[in-house]
Design a protein around this motif. Structure first.
Motif, PDB file in Angstrom:
ATOM      1  N   ALA A   4       0.828  -1.207   0.000  1.00  0.00           N
ATOM      2  CA  ALA A   4       0.000   0.000   0.000  1.00  0.00           C
ATOM      3  C   ALA A   4       0.862   1.258   0.000  1.00  0.00           C
ATOM      4  CB  ALA A   4      -0.932  -0.006   1.216  1.00  0.00           C
ATOM      5  N   PHE A   5       1.939   1.247   0.740  1.00  0.00           N
ATOM      6  CA  PHE A   5       2.816   2.421   0.826  1.00  0.00           C
ATOM      7  C   PHE A   5       3.496   2.697  -0.514  1.00  0.00           C
ATOM      8  CE2 PHE A   5       6.861   4.558   1.774  1.00  0.00           C
ATOM      9  CZ  PHE A   5       6.379   5.655   2.481  1.00  0.00           C
ATOM     10  N   ASN A   6       3.721   1.643  -1.276  1.00  0.00           N
ATOM     11  CA  ASN A   6       4.409   1.805  -2.563  1.00  0.00           C
ATOM     12  C   ASN A   6       3.437   1.850  -3.750  1.00  0.00           C
ATOM     13  OD1 ASN A   6       7.523   1.523  -2.069  1.00  0.00           O
ATOM     14  ND2 ASN A   6       6.547   0.023  -0.717  1.00  0.00           N
ATOM     15  N   ASN A   7       2.154   1.951  -3.470  1.00  0.00           N
ATOM     16  CA  ASN A   7       1.174   1.983  -4.545  1.00  0.00           C
ATOM     17  C   ASN A   7       1.082   3.371  -5.167  1.00  0.00           C
ATOM     18  OD1 ASN A   7      -0.844   0.959  -6.214  1.00  0.00           O
ATOM     19  ND2 ASN A   7      -2.475   1.552  -4.825  1.00  0.00           N
ATOM     20  N   ARG A   8       0.707   3.419  -6.439  1.00  0.00           N
ATOM     21  CA  ARG A   8       0.523   4.676  -7.156  1.00  0.00           C
ATOM     22  C   ARG A   8      -0.762   4.597  -7.984  1.00  0.00           C
ATOM     23  NH1 ARG A   8       3.869   5.191  -3.979  1.00  0.00           N
ATOM     24  NH2 ARG A   8       5.909   6.233  -4.125  1.00  0.00           N
ATOM     25  N   PHE A   9      -1.204   5.731  -8.487  1.00  0.00           N
ATOM     26  CA  PHE A   9      -2.421   5.785  -9.290  1.00  0.00           C
ATOM     27  C   PHE A   9      -2.262   5.031 -10.605  1.00  0.00           C
ATOM     28  CE2 PHE A   9      -3.897   9.921  -7.192  1.00  0.00           C
ATOM     29  CZ  PHE A   9      -4.920   9.275  -6.506  1.00  0.00           C
ATOM     30  N   ALA A  10      -3.359   4.437 -11.059  1.00  0.00           N
ATOM     31  CA  ALA A  10      -3.456   3.916 -12.418  1.00  0.00           C
ATOM     32  C   ALA A  10      -4.045   5.003 -13.310  1.00  0.00           C
ATOM     33  CB  ALA A  10      -4.335   2.664 -12.445  1.00  0.00           C
ATOM     34  N   THR A  11      -4.100   4.736 -14.619  1.00  0.00           N
ATOM     35  CA  THR A  11      -4.567   5.757 -15.564  1.00  0.00           C
ATOM     36  C   THR A  11      -5.981   6.221 -15.244  1.00  0.00           C
ATOM     37  OG1 THR A  11      -3.195   4.768 -17.279  1.00  0.00           O
ATOM     38  CG2 THR A  11      -4.919   6.288 -18.002  1.00  0.00           C
ATOM     39  N   ASP A  12      -6.896   5.280 -14.987  1.00  0.00           N
ATOM     40  CA  ASP A  12      -8.282   5.643 -14.701  1.00  0.00           C
ATOM     41  C   ASP A  12      -8.413   6.456 -13.414  1.00  0.00           C
ATOM     42  OD1 ASP A  12      -8.948   4.328 -16.953  1.00  0.00           O
ATOM     43  OD2 ASP A  12     -10.037   2.681 -16.006  1.00  0.00           O
ATOM     44  N   ASP A  13      -7.506   6.231 -12.462  1.00  0.00           N
ATOM     45  CA  ASP A  13      -7.539   7.004 -11.214  1.00  0.00           C
ATOM     46  C   ASP A  13      -7.292   8.485 -11.490  1.00  0.00           C
ATOM     47  OD1 ASP A  13      -7.908   4.634  -9.791  1.00  0.00           O
ATOM     48  OD2 ASP A  13      -5.753   4.307  -9.599  1.00  0.00           O
ATOM     49  N   TYR A  14      -6.376   8.780 -12.392  1.00  0.00           N
ATOM     50  CA  TYR A  14      -6.102  10.168 -12.754  1.00  0.00           C
ATOM     51  C   TYR A  14      -7.312  10.814 -13.424  1.00  0.00           C
ATOM     52  CZ  TYR A  14      -1.139   9.846 -11.614  1.00  0.00           C
ATOM     53  OH  TYR A  14       0.054   9.714 -10.950  1.00  0.00           O
ATOM     54  N   GLU A  15      -8.058  10.015 -14.165  1.00  0.00           N
ATOM     55  CA  GLU A  15      -9.256  10.540 -14.819  1.00  0.00           C
ATOM     56  C   GLU A  15     -10.270  11.011 -13.782  1.00  0.00           C
ATOM     57  OE1 GLU A  15     -13.045   8.976 -17.510  1.00  0.00           O
ATOM     58  OE2 GLU A  15     -11.281   7.703 -17.260  1.00  0.00           O
ATOM     59  N   PHE A  16     -10.496  10.202 -12.747  1.00  0.00           N
ATOM     60  CA  PHE A  16     -11.456  10.582 -11.714  1.00  0.00           C
ATOM     61  C   PHE A  16     -10.899  11.700 -10.824  1.00  0.00           C
ATOM     62  CE2 PHE A  16     -13.361   6.641 -13.013  1.00  0.00           C
ATOM     63  CZ  PHE A  16     -14.707   6.839 -12.783  1.00  0.00           C
ATOM     64  N   LEU A  17      -9.585  11.717 -10.639  1.00  0.00           N
ATOM     65  CA  LEU A  17      -8.974  12.796  -9.878  1.00  0.00           C
ATOM     66  C   LEU A  17      -9.160  14.132 -10.595  1.00  0.00           C
ATOM     67  CD1 LEU A  17      -7.262  13.591  -7.406  1.00  0.00           C
ATOM     68  CD2 LEU A  17      -5.235  13.150  -8.786  1.00  0.00           C
ATOM     69  N   TRP A  76      -5.790  -1.060  -7.317  1.00  0.00           N
ATOM     70  CA  TRP A  76      -6.323  -0.163  -8.332  1.00  0.00           C
ATOM     71  C   TRP A  76      -7.382   0.670  -7.624  1.00  0.00           C
ATOM     72  CZ3 TRP A  76      -9.272  -2.013 -13.353  1.00  0.00           C
ATOM     73  CH2 TRP A  76      -9.606  -0.876 -14.107  1.00  0.00           C
ATOM     74  N   VAL A  77      -7.044   1.913  -7.310  1.00  0.00           N
ATOM     75  CA  VAL A  77      -7.811   2.689  -6.333  1.00  0.00           C
ATOM     76  C   VAL A  77      -9.275   2.809  -6.707  1.00  0.00           C
ATOM     77  CG1 VAL A  77      -8.062   4.939  -5.213  1.00  0.00           C
ATOM     78  CG2 VAL A  77      -5.779   3.967  -5.568  1.00  0.00           C
ATOM     79  N   ILE A  78      -9.588   3.265  -7.914  1.00  0.00           N
ATOM     80  CA  ILE A  78     -10.987   3.494  -8.270  1.00  0.00           C
ATOM     81  C   ILE A  78     -11.759   2.178  -8.319  1.00  0.00           C
ATOM     82  CG2 ILE A  78     -10.682   3.393 -10.781  1.00  0.00           C
ATOM     83  CD1 ILE A  78     -12.995   5.766  -8.754  1.00  0.00           C
ATOM     84  N   ALA A  79     -11.084   1.086  -8.700  1.00  0.00           N
ATOM     85  CA  ALA A  79     -11.746  -0.221  -8.702  1.00  0.00           C
ATOM     86  C   ALA A  79     -12.037  -0.679  -7.279  1.00  0.00           C
ATOM     87  CB  ALA A  79     -10.884  -1.250  -9.425  1.00  0.00           C
ATOM     88  N   SER A  80     -11.100  -0.440  -6.368  1.00  0.00           N
ATOM     89  CA  SER A  80     -11.316  -0.841  -4.977  1.00  0.00           C
ATOM     90  C   SER A  80     -12.403   0.001  -4.314  1.00  0.00           C
ATOM     91  CB  SER A  80     -10.011  -0.739  -4.181  1.00  0.00           C
ATOM     92  OG  SER A  80      -9.648   0.609  -3.961  1.00  0.00           O
ATOM     93  N   CYS A  81     -12.563   1.252  -4.768  1.00  0.00           N
ATOM     94  CA  CYS A  81     -13.650   2.095  -4.255  1.00  0.00           C
ATOM     95  C   CYS A  81     -15.013   1.505  -4.603  1.00  0.00           C
ATOM     96  CB  CYS A  81     -13.558   3.511  -4.831  1.00  0.00           C
ATOM     97  SG  CYS A  81     -12.268   4.534  -4.087  1.00  0.00           S
ATOM     98  N   VAL A  82     -15.051   0.720  -5.676  1.00  0.00           N
ATOM     99  CA  VAL A  82     -16.304   0.101  -6.105  1.00  0.00           C
ATOM    100  C   VAL A  82     -16.456  -1.298  -5.512  1.00  0.00           C
ATOM    101  CG1 VAL A  82     -17.640  -0.729  -8.078  1.00  0.00           C
ATOM    102  CG2 VAL A  82     -16.371   1.428  -8.237  1.00  0.00           C
ATOM    103  N   HIS A  83     -15.538  -2.207  -5.853  1.00  0.00           N
ATOM    104  CA  HIS A  83     -15.723  -3.614  -5.523  1.00  0.00           C
ATOM    105  C   HIS A  83     -15.312  -3.961  -4.093  1.00  0.00           C
ATOM    106  CE1 HIS A  83     -16.731  -4.495  -9.691  1.00  0.00           C
ATOM    107  NE2 HIS A  83     -15.704  -3.750 -10.055  1.00  0.00           N
ATOM    108  N   LEU A  84     -14.141  -3.532  -3.679  1.00  0.00           N
ATOM    109  CA  LEU A  84     -13.688  -3.865  -2.331  1.00  0.00           C
ATOM    110  C   LEU A  84     -14.543  -3.185  -1.267  1.00  0.00           C
ATOM    111  CD1 LEU A  84     -11.680  -5.244  -0.463  1.00  0.00           C
ATOM    112  CD2 LEU A  84     -10.162  -3.275  -0.724  1.00  0.00           C
ATOM    113  N   GLN A  85     -14.836  -1.905  -1.466  1.00  0.00           N
ATOM    114  CA  GLN A  85     -15.634  -1.186  -0.475  1.00  0.00           C
ATOM    115  C   GLN A  85     -17.051  -1.756  -0.376  1.00  0.00           C
ATOM    116  OE1 GLN A  85     -14.425   0.929   1.587  1.00  0.00           O
ATOM    117  NE2 GLN A  85     -12.454   1.372   0.647  1.00  0.00           N
ATOM    118  N   SER A  86     -17.597  -2.247  -1.485  1.00  0.00           N
ATOM    119  CA  SER A  86     -18.928  -2.843  -1.427  1.00  0.00           C
ATOM    120  C   SER A  86     -18.926  -4.089  -0.554  1.00  0.00           C
ATOM    121  CB  SER A  86     -19.421  -3.187  -2.839  1.00  0.00           C
ATOM    122  OG  SER A  86     -18.594  -4.157  -3.452  1.00  0.00           O
TER     123      SER A  86
END
Length: 250
Positions: free
Chosen positions: A31-44, A150-160
């Motif tokens: 988690a500490f070494n994670n960075r945004f994916a392309t789609d994350d920048y789109e939502f940002l 994958w931040v935006i994906a985890s906001c959908v699937h993992l958080q659900s």
């Protein structure tokens, strides 16, 4: 013989605790070494261009509604930080996600133990088993859309999944107050508003539990636990159906 069994169980629990701790270290390191994916920048960029309300409205018109996912993403990443410093917020997001996940599974184990087993394991056992459950769930994740980092994906699937488990833990709470029913509405609305696939699964599960408890209540009429549990299940199911329909309309 009894002393040998006690020693064996103690060693077994130490090994399980060490496994749970190693998984937690492993997760936090990644988690500490994670960075945004392309789609994350789109939502940002979507948030920075449109703000809180604008990003939700834009998501409704151009993607899918999934308002809880947009809110969760904006809550952590709607800050005025340079892109090269956003990894600190990414780590904070993963840390909070893990803490909430542990809390949800811990409460589910606690309430199931009280309701079904009529006994309560020690706190250290419940924490260890919560981490082991999460570790099993982590390594069972195989689809790219379920990727935890994958931040935006985890906001959908993992958080659900997390909010669904949290909702079930509240529903299965043996003794409920008015605030518990309010929390069922809130948590179930978020869980089913995050992911359509998970919403369908959760609706089916709640329906099955209602049928099961209803049959059981007929055999044991007037049993308080069954009646309060049935009421909470109905509230959760109605909320899930409404939230699912709103999400589909997007």
């Amino acid at each position: 013989m009894e002393n040998k069994n006690n020693i064996f169980h103690r060693i077994e629990f130490i090994l399980l605790s060490a496994t749970a701790a190693l998984f937690l270290v492993f997760y936090l390191f990644l988690a500490f070494n994670n960075r945004f994916a392309t789609d994350d920048y789109e939502f940002l960029q979507l948030f920075r261009n449109n703000g809180w309300l604008g990003s939700i409205v834009n998501s409704y018109h151009n993607h899918t509604f999934r308002w809880p996912a947009v809110i969760i993403f904006d809550l952590f990443f709607g800050v005025d930080l340079p892109f090269h410093n956003m990894h600190y917020m990414i780590f904070l997001y993963h840390l909070v996600t893990m803490l909430v996940f542990i809390f949800a599974v811990y409460n589910l184990i606690t309430n199931v133990s009280k309701l079904v087993l009529q006994s309560l394991p020690s706190k250290k056992h419940r924490i260890t088993f919560s981490l082991l459950f999460i570790a099993s769930f982590y390594f069972a994740t195989v689809q790219i859309t379920d990727t935890w980092y994958w931040v935006i994906a985890s906001c959908v699937h993992l958080q659900s999944c997390i909010f669904g488990i949290l909702g079930l833990s509240i529903i299965l709470k043996p003794k409920k107050k008015i605030i518990d029913y309010s929390l069922v509405i809130l948590v179930m609305a978020v869980a089913t508003g995050l992911s359509e696939n998970f919403a369908i699964w959760l609706i089916l599960l709640l329906t099955f539990l209602i049928i099961f408890i209803r049959v059981k209540a007929r055999k044991q009429p007037g049993k308080l636990i069954s009646l309060t549990l049935l009421k909470a299940l109905f509230i959760g199911l109605i909320t899930a159906c409404i939230s699912f329909n709103i999400n589909i309309s997007g």
